[in-house]
Enzyme design. Structure first.
Site, PDB file in Angstrom:
ATOM      1  N   HIS A 161       0.847  -1.185   0.000  1.00 23.17           N
ATOM      2  CA  HIS A 161       0.000   0.000   0.000  1.00 23.17           C
ATOM      3  C   HIS A 161       0.893   1.248   0.000  1.00 23.17           C
ATOM      4  O   HIS A 161       2.114   1.146   0.158  1.00 23.17           O
ATOM      5  CB  HIS A 161      -0.934   0.011   1.234  1.00 23.17           C
ATOM      6  CG  HIS A 161      -0.213  -0.050   2.534  1.00 23.17           C
ATOM      7  ND1 HIS A 161      -0.208  -1.161   3.344  1.00 23.17           N
ATOM      8  CD2 HIS A 161       0.563   0.859   3.167  1.00 23.17           C
ATOM      9  CE1 HIS A 161       0.509  -0.934   4.416  1.00 23.17           C
ATOM     10  NE2 HIS A 161       0.999   0.289   4.333  1.00 23.17           N
TER      11      HIS A 161
HETATM   12  C1  T46 Z   1       3.070   0.655   6.875  1.00 18.69           C
HETATM   13  C2  T46 Z   1       3.809  -0.618   7.083  1.00 18.69           C
HETATM   14  C3  T46 Z   1       5.279  -0.404   7.197  1.00 18.69           C
HETATM   15  C4  T46 Z   1      -3.836  -0.673  13.745  1.00 18.69           C
HETATM   16  O1  T46 Z   1      -4.909  -0.914  14.350  1.00 18.69           O
HETATM   17  N1  T46 Z   1      -3.084   0.403  14.113  1.00 18.69           N
HETATM   18  C5  T46 Z   1      -1.921   0.704  13.490  1.00 18.69           C
HETATM   19  O2  T46 Z   1      -1.266   1.693  13.860  1.00 18.69           O
HETATM   20  C6  T46 Z   1      -1.490  -0.124  12.408  1.00 18.69           C
HETATM   21  C7  T46 Z   1      -0.206   0.201  11.668  1.00 18.69           C
HETATM   22  C8  T46 Z   1      -2.256  -1.196  12.060  1.00 18.69           C
HETATM   23  N2  T46 Z   1      -3.401  -1.470  12.726  1.00 18.69           N
HETATM   24  C9  T46 Z   1      -4.181  -2.645  12.358  1.00 18.69           C
HETATM   25  C10 T46 Z   1      -4.824  -2.602  10.995  1.00 18.69           C
HETATM   26  C11 T46 Z   1      -4.822  -4.047  10.573  1.00 18.69           C
HETATM   27  O3  T46 Z   1      -5.985  -4.672  11.060  1.00 18.69           O
HETATM   28  O4  T46 Z   1      -3.284  -3.771  12.333  1.00 18.69           O
HETATM   29  C12 T46 Z   1      -3.623  -4.647  11.293  1.00 18.69           C
HETATM   30  C13 T46 Z   1      -2.434  -4.909  10.378  1.00 18.69           C
HETATM   31  O5  T46 Z   1      -2.102  -3.702   9.683  1.00 18.69           O
HETATM   32  P1  T46 Z   1      -1.540  -3.690   8.177  1.00 18.69           P
HETATM   33  O6  T46 Z   1      -2.156  -4.788   7.421  1.00 18.69           O
HETATM   34  O7  T46 Z   1      -1.737  -2.309   7.647  1.00 18.69           O
HETATM   35  O8  T46 Z   1       0.015  -3.999   8.421  1.00 18.69           O
HETATM   36  P2  T46 Z   1       1.208  -3.862   7.362  1.00 18.69           P
HETATM   37  O9  T46 Z   1       2.398  -4.478   8.005  1.00 18.69           O
HETATM   38  O10 T46 Z   1       0.814  -4.366   6.028  1.00 18.69           O
HETATM   39  O11 T46 Z   1       1.455  -2.277   7.199  1.00 18.69           O
HETATM   40  C14 T46 Z   1       1.944  -1.553   8.308  1.00 18.69           C
HETATM   41  C15 T46 Z   1       1.259  -0.193   8.394  1.00 18.69           C
HETATM   42  O12 T46 Z   1      -0.159  -0.355   8.371  1.00 18.69           O
HETATM   43  C16 T46 Z   1       1.652   0.720   7.267  1.00 18.69           C
HETATM   44  O13 T46 Z   1       1.279   2.038   7.580  1.00 18.69           O
HETATM   45  O14 T46 Z   1       3.589   1.575   6.274  1.00 18.69           O
HETATM   46  O15 T46 Z   1       3.344  -1.374   8.204  1.00 18.69           O
END
Ligand code: T46
Length: 142
Positions: free
Chosen positions: A52
Site C-alpha cells: 500500500h
Molecule cells: C506501513 C507498514 C510499514 C492498527 O490498528 N493500528 C496501526 O497503527 C497499524 C499500523 C495497524 N493497525 C491494524 C490494521 C490491521 O488490522 O493492524 C492490522 C495490520 O495492519 P496492516 O495490514 O496495515 O500492516 P502492514 O504491516 O501491512 O502495514 C503496516 C502499516 O499499516 C503501514 O502504515 O507503512 O506497516
C-alpha cells in the site's frame, strides 16, 4: 534526481553494558513529530506485508532485530532496501508504495509515524497509487 526516501545512520551509545540508540524529535533524520509507534514481529517465512501507500503519512522504519527487505516505489522509481541493522533508519515519505518481504526469523521492525492510524490515508491498490501519483506530478509541473 534522488529518490524521496532516505537511509540514515542512528548514533549508538556503546559501553561495557551494551548499546543504546535514541531517536529524538528535531533530529534531521526525523522531520516530523512522532504521533504513533508500532512494531511488526512474528512474521512467518515468506509472508509479504505492506502493499500500500499513504497519502500523507511519514514514517521512520528500523529493524531493531533481524532483517527485512523494503521495496519502495514513488511511481517512477523502484528500489529494494535491506534493513538489517538497528542503527539504520529508513525514512519513508508520503506517496510511496511499500512492500515488506524476506523477513528473517525473529525480526522486529519498529516504525515511528507522523500521525495516528487512519484507514482513509491508505491507497490499497498499485493502480490507484499510480493514478494519484500521476495527478500530483502533473500538478507539480503546471
Ligand atoms: C506501513 C507498514 C510499514 C492498527 O490498528 N493500528 C496501526 O497503527 C497499524 C499500523 C495497524 N493497525 C491494524 C490494521 C490491521 O488490522 O493492524 C492490522 C495490520 O495492519 P496492516 O495490514 O496495515 O500492516 P502492514 O504491516 O501491512 O502495514 C503496516 C502499516 O499499516 C503501514 O502504515 O507503512 O506497516
Amino acid at each position: 534526481m534522488s529518490p524521496p526516501w532516505s537511509v540514515c545512520r542512528l548514533e549508538t551509545h556503546s559501553d561495557g553494558r551494551g548499546r543504546l540508540v535514541a531517536v529524538e524529535a528535531g533530529e534531521p533524520h526525523l522531520p516530523f513529530e512522532i504521533r504513533r509507534v508500532y512494531y511488526i514481529y512474528g512474521v512467518p517465512a515468506g509472508q509479504v506485508r505492506g502493499l500500500h501507500a499513504h497519502r500523507k503519512l511519514q514514517q521512520l522504519m528500523v529493524a531493531v532485530s533481524g532483517g527485512l527487505d523494503v521495496i519502495l516505489d514513488d511511481g517512477r522509481r523502484r528500489r529494494r532496501i535491506r534493513l538489517d541493522d538497528p542503527t539504520t533508519a529508513l525514512l519513508v515519505p508520503p506517496m510511496t508504495w511499500r512492500e515488506m518481504r524476506d523477513f528473517a526469523p525473529g525480526t522486529v521492525c519498529l516504525v515511528l509515524a507522523s500521525a495516528p492510524y487512519d484507514e482513509s490515508d491508505y491507497i490499497r491498490t498499485y493502480e490507484s497509487f499510480r493514478a494519484e501519483a500521476a495527478v500530483l506530478a502533473t500538478g507539480a509541473v503546471s
